[in-house]
Design a protein around this motif. Sequence first.
Motif, PDB file in Angstrom:
ATOM      1  N   LYS A 145       0.830  -1.203   0.000  1.00  0.00           N
ATOM      2  CA  LYS A 145       0.000   0.000   0.000  1.00  0.00           C
ATOM      3  C   LYS A 145       0.867   1.256   0.000  1.00  0.00           C
ATOM      4  O   LYS A 145       0.538   2.251  -0.633  1.00  0.00           O
ATOM      5  CB  LYS A 145      -0.945   0.009   1.211  1.00  0.00           C
ATOM      6  N   SER A 146       2.020   1.201   0.659  1.00  0.00           N
ATOM      7  CA  SER A 146       2.911   2.363   0.707  1.00  0.00           C
ATOM      8  C   SER A 146       3.505   2.689  -0.662  1.00  0.00           C
ATOM      9  O   SER A 146       4.025   3.782  -0.863  1.00  0.00           O
ATOM     10  CB  SER A 146       4.039   2.118   1.718  1.00  0.00           C
ATOM     11  N   ASP A 147       3.420   1.757  -1.629  1.00  0.00           N
ATOM     12  CA  ASP A 147       3.914   1.995  -2.987  1.00  0.00           C
ATOM     13  C   ASP A 147       2.918   2.767  -3.847  1.00  0.00           C
ATOM     14  O   ASP A 147       3.253   3.184  -4.953  1.00  0.00           O
ATOM     15  CB  ASP A 147       4.243   0.669  -3.682  1.00  0.00           C
ATOM     16  N   LEU A 148       1.694   2.944  -3.362  1.00  0.00           N
ATOM     17  CA  LEU A 148       0.672   3.675  -4.107  1.00  0.00           C
ATOM     18  C   LEU A 148       0.862   5.171  -3.915  1.00  0.00           C
ATOM     19  O   LEU A 148       1.063   5.634  -2.792  1.00  0.00           O
ATOM     20  CB  LEU A 148      -0.722   3.287  -3.629  1.00  0.00           C
ATOM     21  N   GLN A 149       0.790   5.933  -5.002  1.00  0.00           N
ATOM     22  CA  GLN A 149       0.926   7.382  -4.883  1.00  0.00           C
ATOM     23  C   GLN A 149      -0.244   7.979  -4.122  1.00  0.00           C
ATOM     24  O   GLN A 149      -0.081   8.924  -3.389  1.00  0.00           O
ATOM     25  CB  GLN A 149       1.031   8.027  -6.272  1.00  0.00           C
ATOM     26  N   GLN A 150      -1.432   7.436  -4.326  1.00  0.00           N
ATOM     27  CA  GLN A 150      -2.620   7.921  -3.620  1.00  0.00           C
ATOM     28  C   GLN A 150      -3.038   6.851  -2.624  1.00  0.00           C
ATOM     29  O   GLN A 150      -3.918   6.044  -2.891  1.00  0.00           O
ATOM     30  CB  GLN A 150      -3.746   8.224  -4.597  1.00  0.00           C
ATOM     31  N   GLU A 151      -2.378   6.849  -1.468  1.00  0.00           N
ATOM     32  CA  GLU A 151      -2.615   5.790  -0.484  1.00  0.00           C
ATOM     33  C   GLU A 151      -4.049   5.740   0.027  1.00  0.00           C
ATOM     34  O   GLU A 151      -4.502   4.707   0.478  1.00  0.00           O
ATOM     35  CB  GLU A 151      -1.661   5.949   0.692  1.00  0.00           C
ATOM     36  N   ALA A 152      -4.786   6.862  -0.029  1.00  0.00           N
ATOM     37  CA  ALA A 152      -6.140   6.896   0.515  1.00  0.00           C
ATOM     38  C   ALA A 152      -7.091   6.010  -0.294  1.00  0.00           C
ATOM     39  O   ALA A 152      -7.991   5.406   0.256  1.00  0.00           O
ATOM     40  CB  ALA A 152      -6.661   8.325   0.530  1.00  0.00           C
ATOM     41  N   ALA A 153      -6.881   5.921  -1.607  1.00  0.00           N
ATOM     42  CA  ALA A 153      -7.755   5.133  -2.469  1.00  0.00           C
ATOM     43  C   ALA A 153      -7.184   3.731  -2.634  1.00  0.00           C
ATOM     44  O   ALA A 153      -6.079   3.556  -3.122  1.00  0.00           O
ATOM     45  CB  ALA A 153      -7.889   5.810  -3.822  1.00  0.00           C
ATOM     46  N   GLU A 154      -7.942   2.730  -2.205  1.00  0.00           N
ATOM     47  CA  GLU A 154      -7.480   1.354  -2.340  1.00  0.00           C
ATOM     48  C   GLU A 154      -7.718   0.885  -3.776  1.00  0.00           C
ATOM     49  O   GLU A 154      -8.763   1.141  -4.358  1.00  0.00           O
ATOM     50  CB  GLU A 154      -8.207   0.451  -1.354  1.00  0.00           C
ATOM     51  N   PRO A 155      -6.734   0.206  -4.358  1.00  0.00           N
ATOM     52  CA  PRO A 155      -6.886  -0.264  -5.736  1.00  0.00           C
ATOM     53  C   PRO A 155      -7.902  -1.385  -5.834  1.00  0.00           C
ATOM     54  O   PRO A 155      -8.094  -2.155  -4.896  1.00  0.00           O
ATOM     55  CB  PRO A 155      -5.489  -0.766  -6.087  1.00  0.00           C
ATOM     56  N   LYS A 156      -8.557  -1.444  -6.978  1.00  0.00           N
ATOM     57  CA  LYS A 156      -9.559  -2.482  -7.218  1.00  0.00           C
ATOM     58  C   LYS A 156      -9.088  -3.363  -8.374  1.00  0.00           C
ATOM     59  O   LYS A 156      -8.385  -2.909  -9.272  1.00  0.00           O
ATOM     60  CB  LYS A 156     -10.898  -1.840  -7.570  1.00  0.00           C
ATOM     61  N   GLN A 157      -9.483  -4.610  -8.333  1.00  0.00           N
ATOM     62  CA  GLN A 157      -9.116  -5.567  -9.367  1.00  0.00           C
ATOM     63  C   GLN A 157      -9.514  -5.021 -10.736  1.00  0.00           C
ATOM     64  O   GLN A 157     -10.614  -4.513 -10.922  1.00  0.00           O
ATOM     65  CB  GLN A 157      -9.806  -6.898  -9.111  1.00  0.00           C
ATOM     66  N   GLY A 158      -8.586  -5.106 -11.692  1.00  0.00           N
ATOM     67  CA  GLY A 158      -8.853  -4.662 -13.053  1.00  0.00           C
ATOM     68  C   GLY A 158      -8.461  -3.226 -13.344  1.00  0.00           C
ATOM     69  O   GLY A 158      -8.419  -2.830 -14.502  1.00  0.00           O
TER      70      GLY A 158
END
Length: 84
Positions: free
Chosen positions: A32-45
């Motif tokens: 999760k710390s690798d995401l630029q926008q940590e607040a938004a969780e990634p979704k499949q696809g």
Amino acid sequence: MTHFGKIKSYDAGKGSGTIAPEKGGDALTFQKSDLQQEAAEPKQGQRFGYETNQASGGDMCATNLRQQEQGDNFQRDQASNQQG
């Protein structure tokens, strides 16, 4: 160098997931710390741009993940085609 792929899985409890490279190959892990926008969780696809780095265990992982918007993809693809 920026690579592109789609989220294969994400476990919010663990704060980690995998992304499948568009050019093929094994899915890469990310935190999760690798995401630029940590607040938004990634979704499949979802499509993300990312860089790769060697993890402490020796395996490659995805870092600096940035969600790609539809318009960004078109502009980036056009620029890539123009460069040769």
